[in-house]
Scaffold this motif. Structure first.
Motif, PDB file in Angstrom:
ATOM      1  N   ASN A  35       0.845  -1.192   0.000  1.00 12.39           N
ATOM      2  CA  ASN A  35       0.000   0.000   0.000  1.00 12.39           C
ATOM      3  C   ASN A  35       0.883   1.245   0.000  1.00 12.39           C
ATOM      4  O   ASN A  35       1.749   1.402   0.866  1.00 12.39           O
ATOM      5  N   PRO A  36       0.687   2.164  -0.961  1.00 11.91           N
ATOM      6  CA  PRO A  36       1.568   3.334  -1.055  1.00 11.91           C
ATOM      7  C   PRO A  36       1.551   4.206   0.193  1.00 11.91           C
ATOM      8  O   PRO A  36       2.551   4.830   0.528  1.00 11.91           O
ATOM      9  N   ASN A  37       0.419   4.241   0.904  1.00 18.53           N
ATOM     10  CA  ASN A  37       0.354   5.038   2.130  1.00 18.53           C
ATOM     11  C   ASN A  37       1.308   4.497   3.178  1.00 18.53           C
ATOM     12  O   ASN A  37       2.010   5.258   3.862  1.00 18.53           O
ATOM     13  N   MET A  38       1.339   3.170   3.310  1.00 19.42           N
ATOM     14  CA  MET A  38       2.218   2.557   4.308  1.00 19.42           C
ATOM     15  C   MET A  38       3.683   2.682   3.911  1.00 19.42           C
ATOM     16  O   MET A  38       4.552   2.861   4.773  1.00 19.42           O
ATOM     17  N   VAL A  39       3.972   2.586   2.614  1.00 23.37           N
ATOM     18  CA  VAL A  39       5.345   2.765   2.154  1.00 23.37           C
ATOM     19  C   VAL A  39       5.797   4.193   2.419  1.00 23.37           C
ATOM     20  O   VAL A  39       6.898   4.439   2.918  1.00 23.37           O
ATOM     21  N   TYR A  40       4.931   5.144   2.095  1.00 22.05           N
ATOM     22  CA  TYR A  40       5.260   6.562   2.255  1.00 22.05           C
ATOM     23  C   TYR A  40       5.466   6.917   3.720  1.00 22.05           C
ATOM     24  O   TYR A  40       6.305   7.766   4.052  1.00 22.05           O
ATOM     25  N   ASN A  41       4.739   6.238   4.627  1.00 24.11           N
ATOM     26  CA  ASN A  41       4.857   6.508   6.062  1.00 24.11           C
ATOM     27  C   ASN A  41       5.949   5.681   6.734  1.00 24.11           C
ATOM     28  O   ASN A  41       6.126   5.771   7.951  1.00 24.11           O
ATOM     29  N   GLY A  42       6.656   4.860   5.976  1.00 29.92           N
ATOM     30  CA  GLY A  42       7.758   4.073   6.522  1.00 29.92           C
ATOM     31  C   GLY A  42       7.334   2.862   7.312  1.00 29.92           C
ATOM     32  O   GLY A  42       8.095   2.356   8.150  1.00 29.92           O
ATOM     33  N   GLU A  43       6.130   2.343   7.072  1.00 28.44           N
ATOM     34  CA  GLU A  43       5.642   1.182   7.820  1.00 28.44           C
ATOM     35  C   GLU A  43       6.062  -0.134   7.183  1.00 28.44           C
ATOM     36  O   GLU A  43       5.892  -1.199   7.775  1.00 28.44           O
ATOM     37  N   VAL A  44       6.570  -0.103   5.969  1.00 29.85           N
ATOM     38  CA  VAL A  44       6.988  -1.327   5.278  1.00 29.85           C
ATOM     39  C   VAL A  44       8.505  -1.443   5.373  1.00 29.85           C
ATOM     40  O   VAL A  44       9.234  -0.574   4.897  1.00 29.85           O
ATOM     41  N   TRP A  45       8.969  -2.537   6.000  1.00 34.95           N
ATOM     42  CA  TRP A  45      10.408  -2.731   6.082  1.00 34.95           C
ATOM     43  C   TRP A  45      10.814  -4.203   6.059  1.00 34.95           C
ATOM     44  O   TRP A  45      11.936  -4.537   5.717  1.00 34.95           O
ATOM     45  N   LEU A  46       9.878  -5.112   6.407  1.00 35.26           N
ATOM     46  CA  LEU A  46      10.230  -6.534   6.401  1.00 35.26           C
ATOM     47  C   LEU A  46       9.275  -7.354   5.546  1.00 35.26           C
ATOM     48  O   LEU A  46       9.709  -8.248   4.808  1.00 35.26           O
ATOM     49  N   PHE A  47       7.979  -7.062   5.609  1.00 32.32           N
ATOM     50  CA  PHE A  47       6.984  -7.792   4.822  1.00 32.32           C
ATOM     51  C   PHE A  47       6.086  -6.799   4.097  1.00 32.32           C
ATOM     52  O   PHE A  47       5.855  -5.683   4.589  1.00 32.32           O
ATOM     53  N   PRO A  48       5.569  -7.179   2.919  1.00 26.63           N
ATOM     54  CA  PRO A  48       4.633  -6.279   2.226  1.00 26.63           C
ATOM     55  C   PRO A  48       3.336  -6.146   3.003  1.00 26.63           C
ATOM     56  O   PRO A  48       2.895  -7.085   3.669  1.00 26.63           O
TER      57      PRO A  48
END
Length: 299
Positions: free
Chosen positions: A45-58
């Motif tokens: 989800n682009p919102n989670m990527v933009y907020n830095g919530e994605v780092w280990l699993f999609p």
């Protein structure tokens, strides 16, 4: 029955193995994690990527970025151009390299040491970017396919590798036997040398194809027509200059939404550009090793 002797490792050897394993594991993680992160970020989800919530699993898997990427005709045009440059360039480069390398490997080639010195000189010193550009311009190759191929038609290192292979694997006695049977130099090269040189041909094809696929600098210098841009230059413009196509973001009115979707598009574009090589490399990696070994036999 005689038992196979087991190697007994000292305490120092065991410590070294443990430290070496940990060190190499950390290096592998440092190399692989950025690629892994790009993959999972491109489908999250682009919102989670933009907020830095994605780092280990999609998270909240979506292929929205890839849909927008492949809806852009520039990407497909870049793919087509890159395939053309890679195929035509590889054929020209491998042909010229093998012919030059074989000539320089011949013991009866008068003056080969002089020509080899001249060629080696260009490996360490060249005319520079501006003189090279002027030569390409005066030859009328600007904004043509040939600007992407001819200026780098022969790589000196690849020439040395191929020459070493011919010197080590094509005995002079074979040529003498061919001459007795009335075989010309051209016929000997085409009918005898090339069939015996499949390993080096595979290595040269691999080296040149990978280099041509990843090339963007020559296009940046010699091409002004966007219809001739290779894929890597299009991706470079998107990643470094934020030149996202209007069509990719045409349905997004909110600037924040455009920025968020733009992030996953950039991640997806990295995968799109590298995917062909990532697919092919596991099947041909042995040729990379073989190329290094061949080149190390004799310089």
């Amino acid at each position: 029955m005689a038992q196979t002797a087991k190697t007994i490792k000292s305490k120092e050897d065991k410590i070294f193995d443990v430290v070496n394993t940990i060190f190499l594991t950390l290096i592998c993680l440092a190399v692989l994690y950025p690629l892994y992160f790009v993959i999972i970020a491109s489908i999250s989800n682009p919102n989670m990527v933009y907020n830095g919530e994605v780092w280990l699993f999609p998270k909240e898997i979506t292929f929205e970025g890839y849909k927008r990427i492949f809806s852009d005709p520039k990407i497909w045009l870049g793919y087509k151009n890159t395939v053309i440059y890679t195929v035509v360039g590889t054929v020209v480069q491998v042909s010229l390299t093998l012919m030059a390398a074989y000539a320089l490997s011949r013991k009866d080639f008068y003056g080969k040491s002089f020509f080899m010195m001249v060629i080696l000189f260009t490996m360490f010193f060249n005319g520079g970017l501006i003189p090279t550009y002027l030569v390409v311009k005066d030859l009328g190759m600007l904004n043509t396919v040939w600007a992407m191929i001819l200026p780098k038609a022969v790589a000196v290192w690849n020439l040395i590798v191929a020459r070493s292979f011919f010197e080590e694997n094509i005995p002079n006695e074979l040529l003498e036997a061919g001459k007795i049977d009335g075989c010309s130099n051209t016929k000997f090269f085409l009918k005898v040398v090339l069939p015996l040189s499949k390993p080096i041909i595979a290595v040269m094809v691999l080296f040149y194809a990978v280099g041509q696929w990843n090339s963007y600098f020559d296009a940046l210098i010699y091409l002004n027509d966007e219809s001739l841009y290779p894929l890597q230059l299009i991706l470079r413009n998107i990643l470094t200059q934020n030149q996202l196509s209007v069509k990719m973001l045409s349905d997004l009115d909110n600037l924040a939404a455009q920025q968020q979707v733009g992030e996953i598009i950039k991640y997806g574009i990295i995968i799109v550009g590298a995917l062909p090589l990532l697919i092919v490399y596991p099947f041909v990696q042995r040729h990379f090793v073989k190329g290094v070994l061949i080149g190390g036999v004799k310089g």
